[in-house]
Design a protein around this motif. Structure first.
Motif, PDB file in Angstrom:
ATOM      1  N   PHE A  24       0.826  -1.201   0.000  1.00  0.00           N
ATOM      2  CA  PHE A  24       0.000   0.000   0.000  1.00  0.00           C
ATOM      3  C   PHE A  24       0.863   1.254   0.000  1.00  0.00           C
ATOM      4  CE2 PHE A  24      -2.339   3.377   2.179  1.00  0.00           C
ATOM      5  CZ  PHE A  24      -3.422   3.481   1.325  1.00  0.00           C
ATOM      6  N   LEU A  25       2.003   1.212   0.695  1.00  0.00           N
ATOM      7  CA  LEU A  25       2.863   2.402   0.760  1.00  0.00           C
ATOM      8  C   LEU A  25       3.285   2.851  -0.638  1.00  0.00           C
ATOM      9  CD1 LEU A  25       4.505   4.437   2.487  1.00  0.00           C
ATOM     10  CD2 LEU A  25       6.399   2.817   2.363  1.00  0.00           C
ATOM     11  N   GLU A  26       3.699   1.899  -1.474  1.00  0.00           N
ATOM     12  CA  GLU A  26       4.138   2.243  -2.838  1.00  0.00           C
ATOM     13  C   GLU A  26       3.041   2.980  -3.589  1.00  0.00           C
ATOM     14  OE1 GLU A  26       5.324  -1.034  -5.262  1.00  0.00           O
ATOM     15  OE2 GLU A  26       6.986  -1.586  -3.935  1.00  0.00           O
ATOM     16  N   ARG A  36       4.863   8.815   6.132  1.00  0.00           N
ATOM     17  CA  ARG A  36       6.263   8.669   6.565  1.00  0.00           C
ATOM     18  C   ARG A  36       6.768   7.283   6.180  1.00  0.00           C
ATOM     19  NH1 ARG A  36       5.651  10.008  12.836  1.00  0.00           N
ATOM     20  NH2 ARG A  36       5.329  12.251  12.791  1.00  0.00           N
ATOM     21  N   ASN A  37       8.020   7.200   5.847  1.00  0.00           N
ATOM     22  CA  ASN A  37       8.592   5.886   5.560  1.00  0.00           C
ATOM     23  C   ASN A  37      10.100   5.985   5.600  1.00  0.00           C
ATOM     24  OD1 ASN A  37       9.681   5.996   2.504  1.00  0.00           O
ATOM     25  ND2 ASN A  37       7.893   7.323   2.750  1.00  0.00           N
ATOM     26  N   GLN A  38      10.725   4.844   5.806  1.00  0.00           N
ATOM     27  CA  GLN A  38      12.186   4.806   5.747  1.00  0.00           C
ATOM     28  C   GLN A  38      12.657   3.473   5.188  1.00  0.00           C
ATOM     29  OE1 GLN A  38      14.550   3.775   8.853  1.00  0.00           O
ATOM     30  NE2 GLN A  38      16.395   4.306   7.748  1.00  0.00           N
ATOM     31  N   CYS A  39      12.492   2.369   5.969  1.00  0.00           N
ATOM     32  CA  CYS A  39      13.108   1.106   5.544  1.00  0.00           C
ATOM     33  C   CYS A  39      12.339   0.420   4.417  1.00  0.00           C
ATOM     34  CB  CYS A  39      13.201   0.155   6.736  1.00  0.00           C
ATOM     35  SG  CYS A  39      11.585  -0.459   7.281  1.00  0.00           S
ATOM     36  N   ARG A  40      11.049   0.612   4.377  1.00  0.00           N
ATOM     37  CA  ARG A  40      10.141  -0.036   3.411  1.00  0.00           C
ATOM     38  C   ARG A  40      10.227  -1.561   3.483  1.00  0.00           C
ATOM     39  NH1 ARG A  40       9.687   4.007  -1.807  1.00  0.00           N
ATOM     40  NH2 ARG A  40       9.911   5.923  -0.603  1.00  0.00           N
ATOM     41  N   SER A  41      10.631  -2.069   4.628  1.00  0.00           N
ATOM     42  CA  SER A  41      10.740  -3.521   4.773  1.00  0.00           C
ATOM     43  C   SER A  41      10.088  -4.016   6.059  1.00  0.00           C
ATOM     44  CB  SER A  41      12.220  -3.925   4.759  1.00  0.00           C
ATOM     45  OG  SER A  41      12.879  -3.347   5.870  1.00  0.00           O
ATOM     46  N   GLY A  42       9.283  -3.181   6.703  1.00  0.00           N
ATOM     47  CA  GLY A  42       8.561  -3.639   7.887  1.00  0.00           C
ATOM     48  C   GLY A  42       9.352  -3.570   9.174  1.00  0.00           C
ATOM     49  N   THR A  43      10.490  -2.892   9.162  1.00  0.00           N
ATOM     50  CA  THR A  43      11.350  -2.887  10.344  1.00  0.00           C
ATOM     51  C   THR A  43      11.225  -1.625  11.181  1.00  0.00           C
ATOM     52  OG1 THR A  43      12.936  -4.221   9.138  1.00  0.00           O
ATOM     53  CG2 THR A  43      13.748  -3.125  11.105  1.00  0.00           C
ATOM     54  N   CYS A  44      11.201  -0.465  10.534  1.00  0.00           N
ATOM     55  CA  CYS A  44      11.392   0.790  11.278  1.00  0.00           C
ATOM     56  C   CYS A  44      10.111   1.341  11.891  1.00  0.00           C
ATOM     57  CB  CYS A  44      12.024   1.836  10.370  1.00  0.00           C
ATOM     58  SG  CYS A  44      10.894   2.500   9.127  1.00  0.00           S
ATOM     59  N   LEU A  45       8.967   0.868  11.471  1.00  0.00           N
ATOM     60  CA  LEU A  45       7.652   1.299  11.975  1.00  0.00           C
ATOM     61  C   LEU A  45       7.280   2.725  11.562  1.00  0.00           C
ATOM     62  CD1 LEU A  45       7.615  -0.174  15.620  1.00  0.00           C
ATOM     63  CD2 LEU A  45       7.085  -1.303  13.479  1.00  0.00           C
ATOM     64  N   SER A  46       8.059   3.347  10.665  1.00  0.00           N
ATOM     65  CA  SER A  46       7.746   4.727  10.263  1.00  0.00           C
ATOM     66  C   SER A  46       6.375   4.836   9.618  1.00  0.00           C
ATOM     67  CB  SER A  46       8.775   5.238   9.249  1.00  0.00           C
ATOM     68  OG  SER A  46      10.043   5.291   9.802  1.00  0.00           O
ATOM     69  N   CYS A  47       5.959   3.799   8.884  1.00  0.00           N
ATOM     70  CA  CYS A  47       4.745   3.904   8.071  1.00  0.00           C
ATOM     71  C   CYS A  47       3.513   3.389   8.804  1.00  0.00           C
ATOM     72  CB  CYS A  47       4.937   3.147   6.761  1.00  0.00           C
ATOM     73  SG  CYS A  47       5.206   1.383   7.017  1.00  0.00           S
ATOM     74  N   LEU A  48       3.579   3.407  10.139  1.00  0.00           N
ATOM     75  CA  LEU A  48       2.484   2.886  10.961  1.00  0.00           C
ATOM     76  C   LEU A  48       1.199   3.680  10.748  1.00  0.00           C
ATOM     77  CD1 LEU A  48       2.282   0.746  13.328  1.00  0.00           C
ATOM     78  CD2 LEU A  48       2.426   2.715  14.851  1.00  0.00           C
ATOM     79  N   MET A  78      -1.288  -1.077  11.504  1.00  0.00           N
ATOM     80  CA  MET A  78      -0.761  -1.764  10.326  1.00  0.00           C
ATOM     81  C   MET A  78       0.473  -1.023   9.835  1.00  0.00           C
ATOM     82  SD  MET A  78      -3.232  -4.032   9.617  1.00  0.00           S
ATOM     83  CE  MET A  78      -2.876  -4.520   7.942  1.00  0.00           C
ATOM     84  N   LEU A  79       1.303  -1.721   9.078  1.00  0.00           N
ATOM     85  CA  LEU A  79       2.444  -1.083   8.418  1.00  0.00           C
ATOM     86  C   LEU A  79       2.129  -0.992   6.931  1.00  0.00           C
ATOM     87  CD1 LEU A  79       5.414  -2.879  10.199  1.00  0.00           C
ATOM     88  CD2 LEU A  79       4.535  -0.573  10.599  1.00  0.00           C
ATOM     89  N   CYS A  80       2.131   0.225   6.404  1.00  0.00           N
ATOM     90  CA  CYS A  80       1.733   0.414   5.004  1.00  0.00           C
ATOM     91  C   CYS A  80       2.687  -0.275   4.035  1.00  0.00           C
ATOM     92  CB  CYS A  80       1.667   1.906   4.686  1.00  0.00           C
ATOM     93  SG  CYS A  80       0.382   2.758   5.593  1.00  0.00           S
ATOM     94  N   CYS A  81       3.965  -0.405   4.428  1.00  0.00           N
ATOM     95  CA  CYS A  81       4.924  -0.981   3.484  1.00  0.00           C
ATOM     96  C   CYS A  81       4.827  -2.498   3.416  1.00  0.00           C
ATOM     97  CB  CYS A  81       6.352  -0.569   3.844  1.00  0.00           C
ATOM     98  SG  CYS A  81       6.974  -1.311   5.359  1.00  0.00           S
ATOM     99  N   ALA A  82       4.149  -3.105   4.386  1.00  0.00           N
ATOM    100  CA  ALA A  82       4.083  -4.567   4.430  1.00  0.00           C
ATOM    101  C   ALA A  82       2.644  -5.053   4.338  1.00  0.00           C
ATOM    102  CB  ALA A  82       4.735  -5.069   5.720  1.00  0.00           C
TER     103      ALA A  82
HETATM  104  S1  FES Z   1       8.792   2.088   6.100  1.00  0.00           S
HETATM  105 FE1  FES Z   1       9.798   1.084   7.737  1.00  0.00          FE
HETATM  106  S2  FES Z   1       8.242  -0.221   8.536  1.00  0.00           S
HETATM  107 FE2  FES Z   1       7.339   0.640   6.785  1.00  0.00          FE
END
Ligand code: FES
Length: 338
Positions: A24-26, A36-48, A78-82
């Protein structure tokens, strides 16, 4: 095609036509939604984000492991990137759509000081004309000079110390940043910083007791938060910090922590070591000094450290009666790539 509305804290609402099958983030970023986003891999929680009460707009993508804790999933986070859109619905973001995104700035190495047997404090100063606002507890990506890659580190200094920023960095036997700070670093080296990122920040509450749990250099963002609390005027809540490290030699800057304790009369610092405990140390990890049965249920808890420590701390805090909203946590980037 699902139609998902994104609601931000300033009242802005964006619509996303969301194909299933893609994160969804993409899709949202392609449609200019400022998530907000950073890692785009479900790790950093930025896209909560949080789903609406029906909570069915997004579903986790199959096979994607994330850092989201079960207590957060149970609350509809939820995390938008995952995640991918599976039906029409609404998502809520607890920040303004007009919030400035991460910026990239240049800074100069000011000092590197060993603060433990396997950790240094890196101090940099922003280049003239560059500026990077952050909230205590956040982190930035630092480009490693000569390495062509970046690593994420939390500031341990308070925002009031800008244009200087300080970072606690664990020094491994080998690794891009570890090799740099151990040998190649020179005063006035140029580093690039990108950020800030992260939601691990002080809630601003002064009425409730605070418990800080740090594993190793997980102390870094907690130091920043404690210094921010120290600088605020007025009443300070009861504050407890429990730092856990492998050995007495690995304890990070204990003399600074003792000074902080002197400067902040409501702060109690407990130093825990897993082996070789000496006078005044608690034997065990950062949880060993905490009497969970005695915690007030309205305690605000802040945890930063390795995943195992965070998971164990959250389990104990929930069992002690804390509610998930009062448990704030931040994970390390995997140390093997530091
Ligand atoms: S951008 Fe890092 S968890 Fe989604």
């Amino acid at each position: 095609m699902p139609l998902v509305t994104c609601h931000f804290s300033n009242g802005a609402v964006y619509e996303v036509n969301a194909d299933s099958g893609r994160p969804f983030l993409e899709l949202a970023l392609e449609q200019n939604v400022p998530i907000r986003n950073q890692c785009r891999s479900g790790t950093c929680l930025s896209c909560l984000c949080r789903g609406d009460t029906a909570g069915h707009a997004l579903a986790p993508q199959a096979g994607r492991a994330t850092s989201l804790m079960p207590m957060d999933r149970a609350e509809g986070k939820m995390l938008c990137c995952a995640s991918e859109a599976v039906s029409d619905g609404a998502l809520y973001f607890d920040y303004s759509s007009e919030e400035a995104g991460p910026t990239e700035v240049q800074a100069f190495v000011d000092s590197i000081e060993w603060i433990a047997s396997d950790a240094v404090k890196l101090t940099v100063e922003l280049a003239e004309g560059d500026w990077l606002d952050f909230r205590a507890g956040q982190y930035v990506e630092i480009s490693v000079p000569g390495g062509g890659a970046s690593r994420s580190y939390s500031m341990c200094s308070a925002p009031s110390e800008l244009p200087k920023l300080e970072f606690m960095i664990r020094v491994l036997k080998s690794g891009l940043m570890s090799d740099y700070v151990r040998g190649a670093a020179k005063l006035d080296d140029v580093v690039r910083l990108r950020g800030p990122y992260g939601d691990f920040a002080w809630s601003g509450s002064r009425r409730h007791p605070h418990l800080f749990i740090a594993g190793g250099t997980g102390l870094s963002p907690i130091c920043s938060i404690l210094q921010e609390i120290r600088e605020t005027s007025g009443h300070k809540p009861p504050l407890k910090l429990s730092l856990g490290c492998a050995s007495p030699e690995a304890l990070l800057d204990p003399s600074f922590l003792r000074r902080l304790e002197t400067w902040m009369p409501t702060l109690e610092v407990n130093l825990c070591v897993e082996s070789g405990a000496q006078n005044g140390h608690v034997n065990g990890n950062a949880l060993a000094s905490i009497d969970f049965d005695a915690l007030a249920p309205d305690t605000q808890a802040y945890i930063c450290g390795p995943e195992g420590l965070i998971n164990a701390a959250i389990d104990r805090l929930l069992a002690a009666g804390l509610i998930p909203e009062n448990i704030h946590y931040e994970r390390f980037v995997a140390s093997g790539i530091a």
